[in-house]
Design a protein around this motif. Structure first.
Motif: not given
Length: 435
Positions: A420-426
């Motif tokens: 979705t082109f969002e940034l996320a942290v694993v």
């Protein structure tokens, strides 16, 4: 030749054949033999029809080992807690010869939501066949455990029972776990810095402080693994050498935990991992921090750091209780399993398990970290693939596989871009490269 009479070739039969039945076996060996026989019977039953001779041999072996185990212990209990395998409440030792088999059985049980398998003294061969066949079937998507129990009832499996996976024990609150991990990590980097700089400057080293720090790291990895591994994502360019040593220590202890090493062994492994690059403190700083390519003479110096590291550890009299295999990590971690690395060995040898573990964790952390000569670190998933596929690395591929299983292709703490082109942290590992 009909499929029913098909024979397995010699090498293939050896891969399916379990341990020889009979004999005076310790409880640990007997439990291991049972899991091996269970896996072998399940595997050949998946490949060949029931009347095949290899299938029948595997079933005989399973019956024999199960009967011996049940007679000795008045029943059989096989259960998994996380990655650990227990038979009749004895945790089985995981090593390089058992890792794949124990893991395969555990994954099969988890697919059906099974946490434990119990058997009375003498289940019939038909009951073992029925259970194995059900485990090989595709589990229900909505209620895998409930559906399996229904199928077991219909199949008249009376002397073998299954129970669902148990919930994990309560964990500390997330923010408390992160704070504890961060506190341990920053203290450990400070200790690594003071220790290594003490060696460089020829000052005394507080070995007691190092050991206390190691104890905290081991305790944190055992009780708070994901948060500790997440700390390795904190990159400090100015303290690379010291943070790298701590990262390798954390990764190595976590991998040792996955291999079911004892707490004492984890301590030995961690101490050697923390000190694995100690020899670089004997190198000229302008060589170890040079931003460009090294000249051949400078490479010759770098290739000496494993030997210098071992000598430095031997000179520390208060490290006298450090086992040789812990010290050998400093000497062997660049040697490669085919001995094409450095230092060159004059005679055939096998690097120790501890050294092979640190070779994997050292290679991963070094490749994914910004350094003086590597201003753009490599992406973790690319590094893990390269470690798995490039034989020139000289790594133990089974340990690489275990390492990938432990941290996932996108390690905890990684920043990723979603579809979705969002940034996320694993926040938890995944072993799927396409996840």
């Amino acid at each position: 030749m009909s499929p029913g009479s098909m024979e397995i070739s010699g090498s293939e039969a050896a891969s399916h054949r379990g341990p020889p039945p009979g004999g005076d076996r310790s409880m640990g060996r007997l439990g291991r033999d049972f899991v091996f026989a269970f896996h072998a019977a399940m595997r050949v039953l998946q490949l060949y029809p029931l009347e095949n001779q290899a299938v029948q041999r595997s079933l005989v072996e399973l019956e024999t080992v199960a009967r011996e185990l049940a007679n000795r212990e008045s029943g059989i209990l096989l259960r998994y807690v996380g990655d650990f395998c227990f038979v009749n409440d004895l945790r089985l030792r995981i090593d390089l010869t058992t890792y794949a088999t124990f893991g395969a059985v555990g994954r099969t049980l988890r697919r059906h939501g099974i946490g434990r398998v119990e058997a009375d003294a003498h289940p019939s061969r038909e009951e073992w066949i029925a259970l194995l066949s059900l485990l090989l079937a595709e589990p229900s998507t909505s209620d895998p455990f409930g559906r399996l129990q229904e199928r077991m009832f219909v199949s008249s499996i009376d002397r073998i029972r299954v129970a669902p996976e148990q919930d994990a024990p309560p964990q500390p609150r997330e923010h408390e776990a992160r704070e504890a991990a961060h506190r341990t990590y920053t203290e450990s980097v400070a200790v690594a810095r003071d220790t290594m700089m003490g060696v460089r400057m020829g000052r005394g080293v507080s070995v007691r402080r190092v050991k206390r720090t190691l104890q905290r790291i081991v305790d944190q990895v055992l009780n708070n693994e994901s948060s500790m591994i997440g700390m390795t994502a904190l990159r400090d360019y100015d303290q690379y050498t010291f943070a790298h040593s701590v990262n390798v220590c954390i990764f190595s202890i976590a991998l040792g935990k996955k291999l079911a090493l004892s707490k004492h062994e984890l301590y030995e492994l961690g101490l050697g991992a923390l000190m694995h690059d100690l020899g670089k403190m004997k190198m000229p700083i302008e060589v170890t921090t040079k931003p460009g390519a090294l000249a051949e003479a400078e490479w010759d110096m770098i290739r000496e750091h494993p030997t210098e590291g071992l000598l430095a550890l031997l000179e520390m009299s208060s490290f006298g209780d450090l086992p040789l295999r812990g010290m050998l990590i400093a000497y062997e971690h660049h040697m490669k399993i085919d001995l094409t690395g450095y230092p060159r060995s004059r005679r055939p040898r096998d690097p120790t398990l501890f050294s092979r573990i640190v070779s994997v964790t050292d290679g991963f952390d070094a490749a994914t970290t910004r350094r003086s000569y590597q201003t753009t670190p490599n992406l973790p998933d690319a590094v893990l693939r390269e470690m798995s596929e490039n034989p020139a690395r000289g790594l133990d591929l089974l340990l690489v596989k275990a390492f990938v299983s432990m941290i996932g292709f996108y390690p905890v703490g990684s920043v990723v871009i979603l579809d979705t082109f969002e940034l996320a942290v694993v926040i938890a590992p995944s072993t799927r490269p396409d996840a």
